[in-house]
Design a protein around this motif. Structure first.
Motif, mmCIF file in Angstrom:
data_model
loop_
_atom_site.group_PDB
_atom_site.id
_atom_site.type_symbol
_atom_site.label_atom_id
_atom_site.label_comp_id
_atom_site.label_asym_id
_atom_site.label_seq_id
_atom_site.Cartn_x
_atom_site.Cartn_y
_atom_site.Cartn_z
ATOM 1 N N UNK A 1 -8.529 2.246 -1.350
ATOM 2 C CA UNK A 1 -9.976 2.347 -1.554
ATOM 3 C C UNK A 1 -10.598 1.005 -1.956
ATOM 4 N N UNK A 2 -9.766 0.038 -2.344
ATOM 5 C CA UNK A 2 -10.269 -1.254 -2.797
ATOM 6 C C UNK A 2 -10.721 -2.113 -1.618
ATOM 7 N N UNK A 3 -11.711 -2.953 -1.872
ATOM 8 C CA UNK A 3 -12.165 -3.904 -0.851
ATOM 9 C C UNK A 3 -11.168 -5.064 -0.784
ATOM 10 N N UNK A 4 -11.281 -5.872 0.255
ATOM 11 C CA UNK A 4 -10.403 -7.042 0.380
ATOM 12 C C UNK A 4 -10.534 -7.951 -0.840
ATOM 13 N N UNK B 1 0.819 -1.207 0.000
ATOM 14 C CA UNK B 1 0.000 0.000 0.000
ATOM 15 C C UNK B 1 0.862 1.270 0.000
ATOM 16 N N UNK B 2 2.023 1.204 0.602
ATOM 17 C CA UNK B 2 2.927 2.352 0.655
ATOM 18 C C UNK B 2 3.309 2.803 -0.759
ATOM 19 N N UNK B 3 3.506 1.835 -1.641
ATOM 20 C CA UNK B 3 3.903 2.154 -3.015
ATOM 21 C C UNK B 3 2.713 2.448 -3.920
ATOM 22 N N UNK B 4 1.528 2.063 -3.473
ATOM 23 C CA UNK B 4 0.322 2.276 -4.279
ATOM 24 C C UNK B 4 -0.815 2.694 -3.352
ATOM 25 N N UNK B 5 -0.753 3.950 -2.891
ATOM 26 C CA UNK B 5 -1.730 4.448 -1.921
ATOM 27 C C UNK B 5 -3.165 4.396 -2.452
ATOM 28 N N UNK B 6 -3.321 4.465 -3.756
ATOM 29 C CA UNK B 6 -4.654 4.438 -4.342
ATOM 30 C C UNK B 6 -5.368 3.100 -4.091
ATOM 31 N N UNK B 7 -4.618 2.066 -3.726
ATOM 32 C CA UNK B 7 -5.220 0.760 -3.458
ATOM 33 C C UNK B 7 -6.033 0.738 -2.168
#
Length: 100
Positions: A64-67, A56-62
């Motif tokens: 918002x995604x559900x599990x 998540x650190x490298x792709x903060x936009x993730x």
């Protein structure tokens, strides 16, 4: 006769004490196993959290995604041959470094 009865009672008391000692040892062993499992589980959980945080650190936009969406994304990424190849290379490199 009374001496024999006293000896038998003493032997019975000793046997009860020994049984209690063994029950306590068994309980301690069970608790030790339970503790070791919980330590192992905590280490695994910590490890998984670190992986997720790094991802998540490298792709903060993730965030918002559900599990389910994250799992689907990872599954689709693992279907890409280059990704699988890079993972295998990283594991092999790690293993080589561990042996040296």
């Amino acid at each position: 006769m009374s001496k024999e009865l006293d000896d038998l009672r003493a032997e019975c008391d000793h046997a009860k004490q020994q049984a209690e000692i063994w029950r306590n040892r068994e309980e301690r062993a069970k608790q030790r196993i339970k503790y070791q499992r919980s330590v192992k589980d905590r280490k695994r959980t910590h490890h998984l959290i670190q992986y997720g945080a790094a991802f998540e650190c490298h792709h903060k936009e993730l965030s918002v995604l559900s599990d389910e969406e994250v799992f689907q994304l990872i599954e689709s990424l693992l279907e890409i041959p280059d990704v699988c190849c890079r993972i295998q290379q990283s594991v092999e490199e790690h293993n080589r470094e561990g042996r040296e």
